[in-house]
Design a protein around this motif. Structure first.
Motif, mmCIF file in Angstrom:
data_model
loop_
_atom_site.group_PDB
_atom_site.id
_atom_site.type_symbol
_atom_site.label_atom_id
_atom_site.label_comp_id
_atom_site.label_asym_id
_atom_site.label_seq_id
_atom_site.Cartn_x
_atom_site.Cartn_y
_atom_site.Cartn_z
ATOM 1 N N ASP A 37 0.825 -1.216 0.000
ATOM 2 C CA ASP A 37 0.000 0.000 0.000
ATOM 3 C C ASP A 37 0.855 1.261 0.000
ATOM 4 N N PRO B 199 -8.630 8.560 5.901
ATOM 5 C CA PRO B 199 -9.193 7.245 5.535
ATOM 6 C C PRO B 199 -8.150 6.137 5.456
ATOM 7 N N HIS B 200 -6.945 6.433 4.948
ATOM 8 C CA HIS B 200 -5.924 5.379 4.871
ATOM 9 C C HIS B 200 -5.549 4.876 6.258
ATOM 10 N N THR B 201 -5.412 5.788 7.230
ATOM 11 C CA THR B 201 -5.107 5.386 8.600
ATOM 12 C C THR B 201 -6.249 4.565 9.193
ATOM 13 N N GLN B 202 -7.486 5.018 8.984
ATOM 14 C CA GLN B 202 -8.643 4.296 9.515
ATOM 15 C C GLN B 202 -8.732 2.888 8.955
ATOM 16 N N GLU B 203 -8.334 2.718 7.719
ATOM 17 C CA GLU B 203 -8.407 1.394 7.080
ATOM 18 C C GLU B 203 -7.253 0.484 7.491
ATOM 19 N N ASN B 204 -6.134 1.062 7.921
ATOM 20 C CA ASN B 204 -4.922 0.263 8.109
ATOM 21 C C ASN B 204 -4.331 0.310 9.510
ATOM 22 N N GLN C 200 -4.935 -1.094 12.290
ATOM 23 C CA GLN C 200 -4.768 -2.334 13.044
ATOM 24 C C GLN C 200 -3.643 -3.203 12.509
#
Length: 518
Positions: free
Chosen positions: A416, A437-442, A444
């Protein structure tokens, strides 16, 4: 604007997220590790050749004692010079024999999803074995029972980074010594569907393990598929005894891998020198590895060792010393020189409790074995007090440390990279990425988040009871055990295993009882 700060929102959400994650615990075993880290090689080519030449000189001119009439006759037939119990091995013969050891193979578990490759850059983490004491769920040091052993097998099953349940993680004192190997093997088979180790405490015990494996996997399947591992310890300096050699034959004849493991106490049973110790150890390992191929050409075998240095103040074995790391680096080079998978010991501690000493010793060793490129990474969870006890708290923390090492050894993930870089102009100077959004998706998966380390503020840590690592680890172990679900054995197979155990327990005298009577 009366909005809660992103930092505070993150903290509250983080606790909620952690509770959610715990309620949906994923204990799926990680695949066997493909270690991408650069190898630490402390010798140049000339150094490797120097160790090899010294080891071959030991084998040819000093010789190795094989205290076993069957092995001595085997060596005579193979063309070695045998004088009494001492075997002098020509380097050409040794090279010819070890050349037939597979450079890699795949372990087959009861659950095929848990099969793992070994050799080259492929590695596995295996918990400790052999502890005569336990530090239990109350952190009390005492004699273990079969129930305690089952608990550790369950914890192994629930630890994603552990690829095996080993065998007698702790000694079950509530069973006669002469029957323990049967109950230990069954516990490994019953409480997990990962691979496991087989007892080699005597030739007959090793044969019992092979028969139980044949019940579980099928005798014909074992002819072409490794399903377990035996460990055969040498008596340094330069002795292999009848017990270990007989067990080795039981495994090799069934095409099952054995660890050929000199037992090194540097400065006590080896010279007080790192290179000379490695030269002696290498000679001892090569002698046993060559013998596996006398037993059965092409049988899988693993270059093994147990490493400790000895305190010249007390004579006690030490863990986590710089010389142990150096020897691991050197042994890795020698094993790769011969093209043979190799075993090392991991997360060893000499501390009496799960304290800072235990953590430093274990972390030093873990880092070294990862950069040494070891394949069979044994004693990866629980070892403390020089192996005298297995600590439940240390076991689960060590298992998480192995998961962290696994993540590091996978190397950087680039899948990514472009998407993550695209967030930079979105946020711009002076911003933050928490709500992107990228942080929220990744979030974990981008960074490893330990369950057992506390990274909260001192205020939050105090508010939550000022709990230190041992307390948190024992609570985690209890939670794991509460969530444990047994991977059931096939009913007919389970019955056949229990029938075999019952028959052998009738046939084998209960030695503990006999000793008490006399």
């Amino acid at each position: 604007m009366n909005q809660q700060s992103p930092r505070l929102r993150s903290r509250a959400g983080g606790r909620s997220a952690r509770r959610s994650i715990r309620s949906k615990r994923d204990v799926t075993m990680l695949p066997g590790l493909k270690n991408t880290l650069p190898l630490c090689e402390v010798m140049d080519g000339a150094g490797v050749e120097r160790i090899d030449a010294a080891s071959m000189d030991i084998l040819e001119n000093v010789g190795v004692v094989f205290r076993d009439p069957i092995a001595l006759e085997d060596w005579r037939r193979a063309g070695a010079k045998v004088t009494g119990e001492r075997v002098h091995l020509d380097r050409g013969l040794v090279r010819d024999l070890i050349a037939t050891i597979p450079a890699g193979f795949t372990y087959h578990a009861r659950n095929p999803a848990n099969n793992v490759a070994l050799g080259g850059r492929q590695a596995v983490f295996v918990p400790m074995t052999g502890a005569p004491y336990i530090r239990d769920l109350e952190d009390t040091r005492r004699n273990p029972t079969l129930e305690d052993l089952a608990m550790f097998h369950k914890l192994s099953h629930m630890s994603p980074a552990l690829h095996s349940t080993a065998h007698h993680i702790v000694e079950p004192y509530d069973h006669p010594i002469s029957h323990r190997h049967l109950r230990i093997t069954y516990s490994s088979m019953k409480h997990s569907d990962k691979m496991f180790m087989g007892m080699t405490t005597s030739p007959k015990n090793a044969e019992d393990v092979m028969e139980m494996c044949a019940i579980l996997f099928g005798a014909e399947f074992m002819e072409t598929h490794p399903v377990t591992t035996g460990n055969c310890n040498g008596n340094s300096p330069l002795v292999w005894d009848e017990t270990m050699l007989g067990a080795m034959r039981a495994f090799c004849r069934r095409n099952q891998p054995v660890l050929c493991s000199p037992f090194v106490l540097g400065g006590a049973n080896t010279p007080a020198s790192v290179p000379a110790t490695v030269a002696q150890l290498n000679a001892e390992a090569l002698a046993a590895l060559a013998y596996t191929q006398v037993i059965r050409r092409g049988a899988p075998a693993i270059y093994g060792h147990y490493l400790a240095t000895v305190s010249m103040k007390s004579g006690a074995p030490m863990a986590g010393t710089p010389e142990i790391s150096l020897m691991n680096f050197m042994i890795g080079q020698m094993a790769r020189h011969y093209g043979i998978p190799w075993r090392t010991s991991n997360t060893l501690g000499g501390a009496k409790t799960f304290d800072a000493q235990a953590g430093y010793e274990s972390a030093t060793t873990l880092s070294a074995v990862m950069h040494a490129g070891a394949n069979y990474i044994w004693h990866s969870a629980g070892w403390n007090e020089a192996g005298m006890h297995c600590s439940v708290a240390k076991f689960v923390v060590d298992a998480e440390q192995c998961a962290m090492a696994y993540r590091m050894a996978e190397g950087p993930k680039w899948d990514d990279f472009d998407a993550a870089l695209a967030a930079v102009p979105d946020v711009g100077p002076g911003g933050h990425y928490l709500g992107h959004p990228h942080t929220q998706e990744n979030f974990q998966t981008a960074y490893f988040m330990p369950d057992l380390f506390d990274n909260n503020s001192i205020e939050q840590w105090t508010a939550e009871g000022s709990r230190e690592i041992t307390t948190r680890a024992l609570e985690h172990a209890r939670n794991l055990l509460a969530d444990y679900e047994e991977p059931k054995l096939d009913e007919a197979t389970n019955e056949a295993l229990l029938d075999y155990i019952a028959r052998r327990e009738r046939e084998i005298p209960a030695m503990d009882a006999l000793n008490q009577e006399h």
